[in-house]
Design a protein around this motif. Structure first.
Motif, short mmCIF file in Angstrom:
data_model
loop_
_atom_site.label_atom_id
_atom_site.label_comp_id
_atom_site.label_asym_id
_atom_site.label_seq_id
_atom_site.Cartn_x
_atom_site.Cartn_y
_atom_site.Cartn_z
N GLY A 117 0.90 -1.12 -0.05
CA GLY A 117 0.01 -0.07 -0.03
C GLY A 117 0.85 1.35 0.04
O GLY A 117 1.90 1.09 0.05
N GLU A 118 0.17 2.37 -0.05
CA GLU A 118 0.85 3.61 -0.11
C GLU A 118 0.86 4.33 1.46
O GLU A 118 -0.34 4.39 2.14
CB GLU A 118 0.05 4.83 -0.82
N GLU A 133 -3.93 -1.75 -0.32
CA GLU A 133 -3.94 -1.99 -1.60
C GLU A 133 -5.13 -3.10 -1.76
O GLU A 133 -5.03 -4.09 -0.95
CB GLU A 133 -3.09 -2.28 -2.51
N HIS A 170 5.44 3.57 -1.74
CA HIS A 170 4.80 2.13 -1.86
C HIS A 170 5.37 1.21 -0.94
O HIS A 170 6.82 1.11 -1.02
CB HIS A 170 4.48 1.59 -3.33
#
Length: 99
Positions: free
Chosen positions: A37-38, A52, A78
């Protein structure tokens, strides 16, 4: 915005949506699951990550679960890690980043 920021903005799921989705999030992300994910927020204690593929899921990579000397990833980076726990009281998935 300073180096350390609480998660804000349109990419951050609303607190109520996170709460309502919590049971589904726990099932979708069991302990040991790999996630990506971010980074959407940073504090001295860790990085908040929008996971995500799981709507309304927020993870926290705490500095205490990172390798010694590892630095927090920057905003919008990320990252990938492993689920190590679920914080039911604040609806956060705890993850460990490799390092």
């Amino acid at each position: 915005m300073g180096e350390y920021a609480w998660p804000t903005g349109p990419e951050v799921p609303a607190a109520e949506a996170v709460r309502q989705s919590w049971a589904k999030t726990v099932v979708a992300l069991p302990v040991g699951a790999r996630v990506g994910g971010e980074v959407i927020g940073r504090r001295r204690f860790g990085a908040f990550i929008r996971v995500e593929g799981i709507p309304n899921a927020v993870a926290l990579a705490e500095i205490t679960a990172m390798a010694q000397g590892m630095e927090l990833p920057p905003l919008h980076a990320h990252v990938e890690g492993t689920v190590i726990d679920h914080a039911h009281h604040n609806h956060q998935v705890k993850i460990r980043l490799p390092g």
